[in-house]
Design a protein around this motif. Structure first.
Motif, PDB file in Angstrom:
ATOM      1  N   PHE A  45      -0.671 -76.381  -6.892  1.00 10.38           N
ATOM      2  CA  PHE A  45      -0.667 -76.605  -8.339  1.00 10.38           C
ATOM      3  C   PHE A  45       0.761 -76.588  -8.873  1.00 10.38           C
ATOM      4  CE2 PHE A  45      -0.625 -74.884 -12.660  1.00 10.38           C
ATOM      5  CZ  PHE A  45      -1.416 -75.816 -13.310  1.00 10.38           C
ATOM      6  N   MET A  49       2.714 -79.588 -10.789  1.00 11.21           N
ATOM      7  CA  MET A  49       3.362 -79.378 -12.085  1.00 11.21           C
ATOM      8  C   MET A  49       4.857 -79.689 -12.006  1.00 11.21           C
ATOM      9  SD  MET A  49       1.196 -78.620 -14.393  1.00 11.21           S
ATOM     10  CE  MET A  49       0.174 -79.835 -13.603  1.00 11.21           C
ATOM     11  N   VAL A 115       5.975 -75.113 -21.670  1.00 11.60           N
ATOM     12  CA  VAL A 115       4.605 -75.352 -22.148  1.00 11.60           C
ATOM     13  C   VAL A 115       4.418 -74.766 -23.545  1.00 11.60           C
ATOM     14  CG1 VAL A 115       2.184 -74.713 -21.749  1.00 11.60           C
ATOM     15  CG2 VAL A 115       3.574 -75.559 -19.870  1.00 11.60           C
ATOM     16  N   GLU A 139      -1.476 -79.103 -22.601  1.00 12.19           N
ATOM     17  CA  GLU A 139      -0.625 -77.965 -22.265  1.00 12.19           C
ATOM     18  C   GLU A 139      -1.472 -76.699 -22.102  1.00 12.19           C
ATOM     19  OE1 GLU A 139       2.589 -78.146 -21.625  1.00 12.19           O
ATOM     20  OE2 GLU A 139       3.103 -80.101 -22.427  1.00 12.19           O
ATOM     21  N   MET A 142      -3.304 -76.824 -18.734  1.00 14.95           N
ATOM     22  CA  MET A 142      -2.385 -76.517 -17.632  1.00 14.95           C
ATOM     23  C   MET A 142      -2.058 -75.029 -17.596  1.00 14.95           C
ATOM     24  SD  MET A 142       0.223 -79.771 -17.392  1.00 14.95           S
ATOM     25  CE  MET A 142       0.912 -79.521 -19.003  1.00 14.95           C
ATOM     26  N   TYR A 146      -3.011 -72.481 -14.541  1.00 12.65           N
ATOM     27  CA  TYR A 146      -2.003 -71.647 -13.883  1.00 12.65           C
ATOM     28  C   TYR A 146      -2.404 -70.178 -13.902  1.00 12.65           C
ATOM     29  CZ  TYR A 146       2.097 -68.845 -13.122  1.00 12.65           C
ATOM     30  OH  TYR A 146       2.947 -67.877 -12.660  1.00 12.65           O
TER      31      TYR A 146
END
Length: 159
Positions: A45, A49, A115, A139, A142, A146
């Motif tokens: 991931f 990113m 972000v 955002e 994501m 995370y």
């Protein structure tokens, strides 16, 4: 005589076991363990990113240098707030990309800063980039992904 034959049998068994272990180590098949599956997913991931951050950073640099946009949309013709935000994201996105690719803690922190910064600019200062809720939602997704992956990876490792 039974002691000698028992020792010979134990030695032969150890030799067979060692031979089997060394052959298993030499085999081309890799045995995957499920011990660090969430950590591997987190690193994957972070690398994805990183690629996205590189693209975003290069997009902002293209805006600064004039590779994209018309003459009316040139960097010099934009407001000071837009110029400042664009240069900020042009630099910080590429720094975050390096840290994310290396899967370092500082990379995740810099990426989280980008972000949150983008979400704040879109929500609190809609005059700069237009206040797109789609960008804020992406955002947030994501960030949530995370945090979920980091939490699951942390649970894999005992304290």
């Amino acid at each position: 005589m039974s002691d000698v034959s028992a020792r010979d049998a134990a030695r032969d068994k150890a030799r067979d076991r060692d031979g089997a272990m060394s052959m298993a180590g030499m085999s081309s098949e890799r045995i995957e363990s499920d011990e660090n599956v969430w950590t591997r997913r987190l690193v994957t991931f972070l690398r994805v990113m990183a690629v996205i951050s590189i693209m975003k950073g290069l997009y902002h640099w293209a805006q600064v240098t004039g590779f994209i946009g018309s003459e009316e949309e040139a960097f010099e013709n934009q407001s000071m707030a837009w110029q400042t935000a664009t240069v900020y994201f042009a630099v910080i996105e590429l720094v975050a990309a390096v840290g994310l690719w290396l899967a370092t803690p500082w990379g995740a922190v810099v990426w989280l800063t980008t972000v949150v910064s983008m979400a704040v600019i879109e929500l609190m200062f809609p005059g700069i980039y237009g206040g797109s809720l789609t960008v804020v939602a992406l955002e947030a997704v994501m960030l949530g992904a995370y945090l979920a992956l980091a939490w699951m990876a942390a649970r894999e490792r005992p304290p």
